[in-house]
Design an enzyme around this catalytic site. Structure first.
Site, short mmCIF file in Angstrom:
data_model
loop_
_atom_site.label_atom_id
_atom_site.label_comp_id
_atom_site.label_asym_id
_atom_site.label_seq_id
_atom_site.Cartn_x
_atom_site.Cartn_y
_atom_site.Cartn_z
N PHE A 10 5.33 5.10 17.91
CA PHE A 10 4.43 5.64 16.90
C PHE A 10 3.02 5.10 17.16
O PHE A 10 2.03 5.81 17.10
CB PHE A 10 4.93 5.23 15.52
N PHE A 11 2.94 3.80 17.44
CA PHE A 11 1.69 3.18 17.86
C PHE A 11 1.68 3.06 19.38
O PHE A 11 2.67 3.36 20.04
CB PHE A 11 1.52 1.81 17.21
N GLU A 57 -4.44 -6.83 26.42
CA GLU A 57 -3.81 -5.66 25.83
C GLU A 57 -4.75 -5.10 24.77
O GLU A 57 -5.49 -5.86 24.12
CB GLU A 57 -2.46 -6.01 25.17
N ALA A 107 -7.92 4.87 1.89
CA ALA A 107 -8.16 4.99 3.34
C ALA A 107 -7.09 5.85 3.98
O ALA A 107 -5.97 5.95 3.47
CB ALA A 107 -8.17 3.60 3.99
N GLU A 153 -4.33 9.70 -2.43
CA GLU A 153 -3.97 8.33 -2.77
C GLU A 153 -4.36 7.91 -4.19
O GLU A 153 -3.81 6.92 -4.70
CB GLU A 153 -4.60 7.35 -1.77
N GLU A 162 4.98 10.30 4.03
CA GLU A 162 4.38 9.15 4.71
C GLU A 162 4.87 7.83 4.10
O GLU A 162 4.32 6.77 4.39
CB GLU A 162 2.85 9.23 4.64
N GLU A 217 4.54 6.58 1.20
CA GLU A 217 3.49 5.89 0.47
C GLU A 217 3.91 5.67 -0.99
O GLU A 217 4.46 6.56 -1.64
CB GLU A 217 2.19 6.69 0.51
#
Length: 350
Positions: A169-170, A193, A238, A258, A305, A307
């Site tokens: 995912f990252f 890195e 954000a 949000e 997500e 959240e």
């Protein structure tokens, strides 16, 4: 080498997937879908295409196409879900101008994950691949170089990725480079890195009439892995700047998602890197002027997500106290509160 010739598919049309950056082939009476016929693909080529198209939930179906040589049996990728709605007629030129570079960047990330993830898993990551590619497009605009060094990548000898990058995912890229020092000499080679992140829009909702701000609270992974006993953090609204989206649009969208707040006016506070020593993450930070009446203790966030967000509408003086005590320990929020503090009288005067 594959043989590629122009081809047309009668009774069909190519249209945009509504709200997306890719096309659909759909049935249409009297239509004629323009494309190409690709012959001579190896089994490996087909498997790679299946993986890529599977991320969009597309699969091959047999058809007959028209070519200059006459009719020809072929296969075409059609959507296997009603998730994508047909939009306007497709334009290859428009796609190339707006989405070509972003799509190629995202496609590289998709194919890098072949063999480690299945196509459906990669489909869930695709918006973030595209957001990373979009961040590169925004970054290309650069920023002034009046005090800092005016040179660029000509003074960096980037020697590429070393070892095995982390690609989930990252993304974390291990790399090797050297750079020209201020004394004109080349540095020793460095092996480091870099966390390849996204551009992020942040907004602090502020009501100048009530003199109150809205803070959001949610559980965060960073404090957990640092050993912090209190992983619920007070933050500014954000979110990732989606591919093709202006940062201002992202800020307004995130305020709704949000905090259920419609921002009346956005004031740009600053733009910059979160921590340029190790990550590409870049912040577009705003204060959003709005009406915060009745917004305290609201719950928000997107289920898809994962959240779970609670909002706090508090007097501005209390927000400053929370900065002083350290209860507000997310630095982007601290920065935005201080930005308001420096302009508070002006904002309240309208």
């Amino acid at each position: 080498m594959p043989d590629i010739v122009p081809a047309r598919l009668p009774g069909h049309a190519v249209v945009w997937a509504e709200g997306q950056a890719f096309p659909l082939v759909i049935e249409r009476d009297g239509g004629m879908a323009e494309g190409v016929l690709v012959r001579g693909l190896s089994d490996e080529d087909r498997a790679a295409l299946d993986f890529y198209e599977g991320g969009f939930v597309y699969a091959l179906h047999p058809v007959n196409v028209d070519t200059a040589e006459g009719p020809h049996a072929a296969e075409v990728y059609f959507p296997q879900t009603d998730r994508w709605r047909p939009g306007a007629d497709w334009s290859l030129d428009d796609w190339a101008a707006r989405w070509g570079a972003v799509t190629m960047g995202a496609a590289r990330e998709v194919m890098d994950r072949r063999g480690s993830y299945d196509a459906r898993e990669v489909a869930g990551m695709l918006p973030f691949f595209r957001a990373r590619a979009w961040a590169e497009q925004i970054a290309a605009k650069g920023a002034p170089q009046t005090v800092r060094r005016a040179s660029g990548m000509e003074d960096v000898d980037y020697q590429g990725v070393r070892g095995t990058p982390y690609k989930g995912f990252f993304r974390i890229d291990p790399f090797r480079l050297r750079y020209r020092r201020f004394d004109g000499e080349w540095s020793a080679p460095l092996e480091r890195e870099c966390f390849i992140a996204f551009d992020v829009a942040l907004v602090l909702p502020y009501d100048p009439v009530l003199d109150k701000v809205l803070l959001i609270e949610q559980m965060r992974f960073g404090p957990i892995h640092r050993g912090d006993p209190a992983p619920w953090i007070l933050e500014a609204v954000a979110g990732v700047v989606d591919a093709g989206e202006a940062p201002e649009e992202a800020a307004r969208r995130e305020a709704v998602e949000e905090a259920h707040v419609d921002v009346k006016e956005l004031r740009l506070a600053c733009r910059g890197y979160a921590s340029p020593g190790y990550t590409t993450e870049f912040y577009h930070s705003y204060v959003g002027l709005c009406d915060l009446s009745g917004r305290d203790k609201g719950l928000a966030g997107l289920d898809e997500e994962n959240e779970d967000i609670r909002s706090h509408v508090i007097p501005f003086d209390q927000a400053m106290e929370l900065v002083e005590t350290g209860e507000i320990n997310a630095l982007p929020l601290v920065m935005l509160i201080n930005w308001v503090a420096a302009r508070r009288d002006q904002l309240r005067a309208g």
